[in-house]
Design an enzyme around this catalytic site. Structure first.
Site, PDB file in Angstrom:
ATOM      1  N   TYR A 186      66.774  26.042  70.973  1.00 44.21           N
ATOM      2  CA  TYR A 186      66.537  26.612  72.333  1.00 44.21           C
ATOM      3  C   TYR A 186      65.298  27.181  72.614  1.00 44.21           C
ATOM      4  CZ  TYR A 186      67.247  30.498  75.686  1.00 44.21           C
ATOM      5  OH  TYR A 186      67.404  31.381  76.590  1.00 44.21           O
ATOM      6  N   ARG A 194      76.863  53.617  71.593  1.00 43.84           N
ATOM      7  CA  ARG A 194      76.092  52.599  71.214  1.00 43.84           C
ATOM      8  C   ARG A 194      76.479  52.321  69.696  1.00 43.84           C
ATOM      9  NH1 ARG A 194      71.592  54.671  68.926  1.00 43.84           N
ATOM     10  NH2 ARG A 194      71.391  56.497  69.941  1.00 43.84           N
ATOM     11  N   LYS A 224      77.898  31.708  76.988  1.00 41.87           N
ATOM     12  CA  LYS A 224      78.485  30.167  76.920  1.00 41.87           C
ATOM     13  C   LYS A 224      79.856  29.775  76.765  1.00 41.87           C
ATOM     14  CE  LYS A 224      73.833  29.776  77.491  1.00 41.87           C
ATOM     15  NZ  LYS A 224      73.234  31.054  76.904  1.00 41.87           N
ATOM     16  N   ASP A 257      72.726  28.968  64.624  1.00 44.37           N
ATOM     17  CA  ASP A 257      72.976  29.094  65.826  1.00 44.37           C
ATOM     18  C   ASP A 257      74.096  28.099  66.199  1.00 44.37           C
ATOM     19  OD1 ASP A 257      73.125  28.976  68.438  1.00 44.37           O
ATOM     20  OD2 ASP A 257      71.117  29.189  68.990  1.00 44.37           O
TER      21      ASP A 257
END
Length: 384
Positions: free
Chosen positions: A98, A46, A196, A171
């Site tokens: 978005y 982690r 993406k 972004d």
């Protein structure tokens, strides 16, 4: 290194034990220690994993940052940024963005006393007029989803920093690092849905943050470690593999998108095409200044204004696939109102110009003649 070389070699080196050219998938949760607290830099996955570290180093290289961080999704990355804030802090965000970002801001973090202002950042004064002593974050998306607005990153960063110490996050998902590097233009944080263009093959979910300031990098790593939204080693490997062909793919995406945009612009059934590469686009000159190419995303609306025409077009496509997401090698078509932006209230959608007949295309890397022919045959069904 130039960008194309960075995608393959930037911050990368062979695995030291075996000399493996590609980093192995370290499918492990924990690591042996020679004594309590004595280890080789890895304790628990982690906190860090060698495969994820290789990806994070590559992300830092291609965005010209000092530190990259890999998350389980783009929204997990945004979540980490928002957790830097405190109740009473204010965020100025792009109005057209978005739907998942809007949903997170308005339905989750607004409950904890964080105040959001949504403005059209193509006019920088709209941002400057909202800044006050409580402003801690400017959230930019450019080009925007789905209306393809373009924000002048360099100008915005310069003017904001003259009057505020607020962090500026961009972004960069639609553009990809190939087309623009916001950190070099003054931004503090770059965010990607690595699902993406970075991954590029529609086979994973991932997110990324890249920063220049090392202290900010440590603060965001704490949010990643404490919140647990880490990217697993298998997906880290896939994103890293995707990055190595990013430049080649983005060149084809942009070439194909421009051809599709020009075809749609001339078609009788089409009202408006939203693509920064078209000279008619309101921010074409800004895009030309700050982007290497204009990317693979575009949207368009119909002369009829009818939702039924958009639906008929979408269900008639044969090469384009009707599906969520974007940025893969295959071409995808999307109906924002009923798909990616359904979480945005109808009144706000219509105020922004996200109408019922709007279609968004993620133009892939297929043969461009096949893509244009597919658009043509689907549009031929509109008046039939």
């Amino acid at each position: 290194m130039k960008f194309n070389t960075k995608t393959i070699h930037g911050n990368q080196k062979p695995e030291p034990t075996t000399g493996a050219v590609m980093p192995p998938i370290f499918q492990t949760s924990t690591y042996a220690q020679s004594a309590p607290g004595v280890h080789n830099g890895y304790e628990y996955s982690r906190g860090a994993n060698p495969t994820r570290t290789a990806l994070e180093d590559a992300l830092a290289s291609i965005e010209d940052g000092s530190r990259g961080l890999a998350f389980a999704s783009g929204l997990a990355a945004i979540d980490a940024v928002m957790k830097l804030l405190n109740p009473g802090d204010e965020v100025i965000a792009m109005d057209d963005l978005y739907g998942g970002s809007y949903r997170m801001f308005t339905r989750i973090f607004s409950k904890y006393g964080i105040i959001f202002h949504f403005v059209d950042m193509t006019q920088i004064d709209n941002v400057l007029n909202k800044i006050n002593a409580h402003t801690k974050l400017i959230w930019v998306e450019t080009p925007t989803n789905p209306l393809m607005k373009v924000v002048d990153i360099e100008s915005l960063c310069q003017q904001v920093k003259e009057m505020s110490d607020a962090l500026i996050a961009v972004d960069n998902t639609f553009a990809s690092p190939y087309n623009q590097q916001p950190l070099t233009m003054g931004a503090d944080i770059v965010m990607h849905s690595a699902t993406k263009y970075l991954g590029g093959h529609s086979d994973l979910i991932a997110g990324a943050l890249v920063v220049k300031d090392e202290k900010l990098g440590e603060d965001l790593h704490f949010q990643l470690f404490a919140g647990g939204g880490v990217l697993g080693p298998q997906d880290s490997f896939l994103v890293l593999r995707g990055i190595k062909t990013l430049a080649l793919r983005m060149e084809r995406h942009a070439e194909n998108a421009m051809a599709c945009a020009k075809f749609l612009q001339e078609h009788d059934a089409v009202k408006t095409v939203y693509y920064p590469g078209l000279t008619e686009h309101p921010q074409h000159e800004v895009a030309k200044k700050q982007m290497k190419s204009f990317g693979g995303m575009l949207s368009f609306s119909f002369n009829s204004g009818k939702k039924e025409d958009a639906e008929k077009f979408l269900t008639s496509l044969k090469v384009f696939t009707l599906a969520e997401s974007l940025g893969g090698v295959e071409s995808l078509a999307n109906h924002p109102v009923s798909m990616t932006h359904a979480s945005i209230p109808e009144v706000k959608r219509k105020a922004l110009g996200i109408d019922d007949d709007l279609v968004r295309l993620s133009v892939g890397i297929e043969d461009v003649d096949d893509l244009v022919q597919d658009l043509e045959q689907a549009l031929s069904n509109i008046n039939s």
